[in-house]
Design a protein around this motif. Structure first.
Motif, PDB file in Angstrom:
ATOM      1  N   SER A   1      15.810   5.593  13.564  1.00  0.00           N
ATOM      2  CA  SER A   1      15.528   7.003  14.342  1.00  0.00           C
ATOM      3  C   SER A   1      16.619   7.554  14.897  1.00  0.00           C
ATOM      4  O   SER A   1      16.651   8.918  15.009  1.00  0.00           O
ATOM      5  CB  SER A   1      14.461   6.627  15.107  1.00  0.00           C
ATOM      6  OG  SER A   1      14.679   5.667  16.282  1.00  0.00           O
ATOM      7  N   ASP A   2      17.650   6.930  15.539  1.00  0.00           N
ATOM      8  CA  ASP A   2      18.682   7.600  16.183  1.00  0.00           C
ATOM      9  C   ASP A   2      19.880   6.689  15.712  1.00  0.00           C
ATOM     10  O   ASP A   2      19.927   5.548  16.566  1.00  0.00           O
ATOM     11  CB  ASP A   2      18.645   7.541  17.539  1.00  0.00           C
ATOM     12  CG  ASP A   2      19.463   8.327  18.481  1.00  0.00           C
ATOM     13  OD1 ASP A   2      20.612   8.730  17.758  1.00  0.00           O
ATOM     14  OD2 ASP A   2      19.371   8.666  19.651  1.00  0.00           O
ATOM     15  N   PRO A   3      20.932   7.065  15.104  1.00  0.00           N
ATOM     16  CA  PRO A   3      22.053   6.327  14.674  1.00  0.00           C
ATOM     17  C   PRO A   3      22.764   6.037  15.982  1.00  0.00           C
ATOM     18  O   PRO A   3      23.678   4.980  15.989  1.00  0.00           O
ATOM     19  CB  PRO A   3      22.986   7.094  13.812  1.00  0.00           C
ATOM     20  CG  PRO A   3      21.680   8.025  13.182  1.00  0.00           C
ATOM     21  CD  PRO A   3      20.607   8.316  14.226  1.00  0.00           C
ATOM     22  N   GLY A   4      22.859   6.776  17.237  1.00  0.00           N
ATOM     23  CA  GLY A   4      23.534   6.467  18.352  1.00  0.00           C
ATOM     24  C   GLY A   4      22.812   5.498  19.194  1.00  0.00           C
ATOM     25  O   GLY A   4      23.375   5.175  20.191  1.00  0.00           O
ATOM     26  N   GLN A   5      21.717   5.540  19.083  1.00  0.00           N
ATOM     27  CA  GLN A   5      20.846   4.476  19.808  1.00  0.00           C
ATOM     28  C   GLN A   5      20.002   3.467  19.098  1.00  0.00           C
ATOM     29  O   GLN A   5      18.874   3.759  18.675  1.00  0.00           O
ATOM     30  CB  GLN A   5      19.897   5.403  20.815  1.00  0.00           C
ATOM     31  CG  GLN A   5      18.829   4.560  21.791  1.00  0.00           C
ATOM     32  CD  GLN A   5      19.700   3.958  22.879  1.00  0.00           C
ATOM     33  OE1 GLN A   5      20.175   2.672  22.815  1.00  0.00           O
ATOM     34  NE2 GLN A   5      20.328   4.764  23.717  1.00  0.00           N
ATOM     35  N   ARG A   6      20.593   2.306  18.667  1.00  0.00           N
ATOM     36  CA  ARG A   6      19.808   1.441  17.736  1.00  0.00           C
ATOM     37  C   ARG A   6      18.747   0.581  18.338  1.00  0.00           C
ATOM     38  O   ARG A   6      18.011  -0.139  17.579  1.00  0.00           O
ATOM     39  CB  ARG A   6      20.933   0.684  17.133  1.00  0.00           C
ATOM     40  CG  ARG A   6      21.999   1.416  16.247  1.00  0.00           C
ATOM     41  CD  ARG A   6      21.474   2.220  15.216  1.00  0.00           C
ATOM     42  NE  ARG A   6      20.664   1.267  14.256  1.00  0.00           N
ATOM     43  CZ  ARG A   6      21.147   0.859  13.100  1.00  0.00           C
ATOM     44  NH1 ARG A   6      22.525   1.118  12.769  1.00  0.00           N
ATOM     45  NH2 ARG A   6      20.353   0.113  12.468  1.00  0.00           N
ATOM     46  N   SER A   7      18.694   0.668  19.572  1.00  0.00           N
ATOM     47  CA  SER A   7      17.597  -0.147  20.161  1.00  0.00           C
ATOM     48  C   SER A   7      16.129   0.606  19.851  1.00  0.00           C
ATOM     49  O   SER A   7      15.170  -0.018  19.986  1.00  0.00           O
ATOM     50  CB  SER A   7      17.733  -0.270  21.809  1.00  0.00           C
ATOM     51  OG  SER A   7      17.611   1.155  22.338  1.00  0.00           O
ATOM     52  N   GLY A   8      16.138   1.794  19.224  1.00  0.00           N
ATOM     53  CA  GLY A   8      14.910   2.466  18.966  1.00  0.00           C
ATOM     54  C   GLY A   8      14.542   2.084  17.504  1.00  0.00           C
ATOM     55  O   GLY A   8      13.536   2.677  16.949  1.00  0.00           O
ATOM     56  N   ASP A   9      15.453   1.373  16.800  1.00  0.00           N
ATOM     57  CA  ASP A   9      15.157   0.930  15.369  1.00  0.00           C
ATOM     58  C   ASP A   9      13.875   0.032  15.203  1.00  0.00           C
ATOM     59  O   ASP A   9      13.551  -0.510  16.145  1.00  0.00           O
ATOM     60  CB  ASP A   9      16.050   0.270  14.767  1.00  0.00           C
ATOM     61  CG  ASP A   9      17.378   0.936  14.471  1.00  0.00           C
ATOM     62  OD1 ASP A   9      17.544   2.199  14.928  1.00  0.00           O
ATOM     63  OD2 ASP A   9      18.387   0.166  13.967  1.00  0.00           O
ATOM     64  N   SER A  10      13.014   0.520  14.050  1.00  0.00           N
ATOM     65  CA  SER A  10      11.745  -0.245  13.562  1.00  0.00           C
ATOM     66  C   SER A  10      12.196  -0.939  12.328  1.00  0.00           C
ATOM     67  O   SER A  10      12.762  -0.550  11.500  1.00  0.00           O
ATOM     68  CB  SER A  10      10.490   0.670  13.574  1.00  0.00           C
ATOM     69  OG  SER A  10      10.390   1.340  14.626  1.00  0.00           O
ATOM     70  N   LEU A  11      11.777  -2.329  12.180  1.00  0.00           N
ATOM     71  CA  LEU A  11      12.326  -3.048  10.963  1.00  0.00           C
ATOM     72  C   LEU A  11      11.296  -3.931  10.569  1.00  0.00           C
ATOM     73  O   LEU A  11      10.179  -4.255  11.245  1.00  0.00           O
ATOM     74  CB  LEU A  11      13.485  -3.700  11.369  1.00  0.00           C
ATOM     75  CG  LEU A  11      13.407  -5.070  12.213  1.00  0.00           C
ATOM     76  CD1 LEU A  11      12.974  -6.257  11.573  1.00  0.00           C
ATOM     77  CD2 LEU A  11      14.751  -5.409  13.067  1.00  0.00           C
ATOM     78  N   GLY A  12      11.156  -4.179   9.254  1.00  0.00           N
ATOM     79  CA  GLY A  12      10.381  -5.089   8.532  1.00  0.00           C
ATOM     80  C   GLY A  12      11.225  -6.095   7.705  1.00  0.00           C
ATOM     81  O   GLY A  12      12.172  -5.727   7.483  1.00  0.00           O
ATOM     82  N   SER A  13      10.788  -7.360   7.868  1.00  0.00           N
ATOM     83  CA  SER A  13      11.665  -8.302   6.905  1.00  0.00           C
ATOM     84  C   SER A  13      10.687  -9.336   6.124  1.00  0.00           C
ATOM     85  O   SER A  13       9.654  -9.451   6.446  1.00  0.00           O
ATOM     86  CB  SER A  13      12.692  -8.992   7.755  1.00  0.00           C
ATOM     87  OG  SER A  13      11.823 -10.051   8.741  1.00  0.00           O
ATOM     88  N   ALA A  14      11.315  -9.910   5.122  1.00  0.00           N
ATOM     89  CA  ALA A  14      10.769 -11.020   4.511  1.00  0.00           C
ATOM     90  C   ALA A  14      11.639 -11.800   3.582  1.00  0.00           C
ATOM     91  O   ALA A  14      12.675 -11.564   3.594  1.00  0.00           O
ATOM     92  CB  ALA A  14       9.910 -10.110   3.193  1.00  0.00           C
ATOM     93  N   ILE A  15      10.985 -13.093   3.261  1.00  0.00           N
ATOM     94  CA  ILE A  15      11.801 -13.786   2.541  1.00  0.00           C
ATOM     95  C   ILE A  15      11.482 -14.132   1.125  1.00  0.00           C
ATOM     96  O   ILE A  15      10.015 -14.113   0.942  1.00  0.00           O
ATOM     97  CB  ILE A  15      11.869 -15.386   3.455  1.00  0.00           C
ATOM     98  CG1 ILE A  15      12.510 -15.240   4.766  1.00  0.00           C
ATOM     99  CG2 ILE A  15      12.483 -16.430   2.542  1.00  0.00           C
ATOM    100  CD1 ILE A  15      12.243 -16.483   5.555  1.00  0.00           C
TER     101      ILE A  15
END
Length: 202
Positions: free
Chosen positions: A142-156
């Motif tokens: 959402s903000d490349p300068g503030q990565r703490s605001g990222d949302s993520l999903g992951s899978a194996i």
């Protein structure tokens, strides 16, 4: 990255271990306006999009199985997004990622629509080894300068050898019903791919 349920999209960076690739450039959009008033009108008509609340791999817990060396990985966005999505594929336990992508909007649009999107490993010459666990991530930046605001999903994901039973069942089942066979045999990624093809066809 893929052409499953989504249009051709632009990737500004692609990196794979021991493989050098070119990546298509993101499409730029610029508009010339004669007055400040027109600029304000455009801003009101095209306000910045809020980042989607959900980005989620279409994958089971804890591990989804595939019989393909180059499966298609499907992921879901809960709302339209005109920013970047980062995609990463790692072999579990390895130090370096196998694939890193920064995905922009599709080449023919200024935003990516809500719904199901896909990453096709064959587009990047990535081959999964059998019986190894790989983890993949889809991240909203959402903000490349503030990565703490990222949302993520992951899978194996794990590639396995198709069993003789699965091979025999597929041979004796109409292709438009293969999703049921894959589901019953626990082969997740092929099940999702067959469903995607049926949705596109109808």
């Amino acid at each position: 990255v893929s052409r499953g349920m989504v249009s051709q999209q632009s990737a500004s960076r692609g990196i794979a271990r021991n493989i050098s690739r070119g990546a298509p450039q993101s499409t730029g959009h610029s508009v010339s306006h004669e007055t400040e008033t027109k600029k304000e009108e455009v801003k009101e008509e095209n306000p910045p999009l809020l980042s989607p609340e959900i980005i989620a791999p279409l994958a089971p817990l804890p591990t989804g199985l595939t019989i393909s060396s180059q499966p298609i990985l499907y992921w879901y966005l809960s709302s339209p997004w005109d920013g970047e999505v980062e995609f990463t594929l790692n072999e579990v336990g390895a130090m370096e990622p196998i694939l890193e992508l920064i995905i922009g909007p599709p080449a023919n649009s200024t935003r990516r629509e809500a719904g199901v999107h896909a990453t096709r490993l064959s587009d990047y010459n990535i081959i999964l080894d059998k019986d190894k666990d790989y983890e993949w991530f889809a991240v909203i930046v959402s903000d490349p300068g503030q990565r703490s605001g990222d949302s993520l999903g992951s899978a194996i994901i794990k590639r396995v050898e198709p069993s003789p039973k699965l091979t025999e069942r597929l041979k004796n089942t109409p292709k438009e019903q293969w999703q049921f066979v894959y589901a019953e045999e626990g082969i997740w990624y092929e099940m999702i791919d067959v469903l995607n093809q049926l949705i596109e066809a109808h």
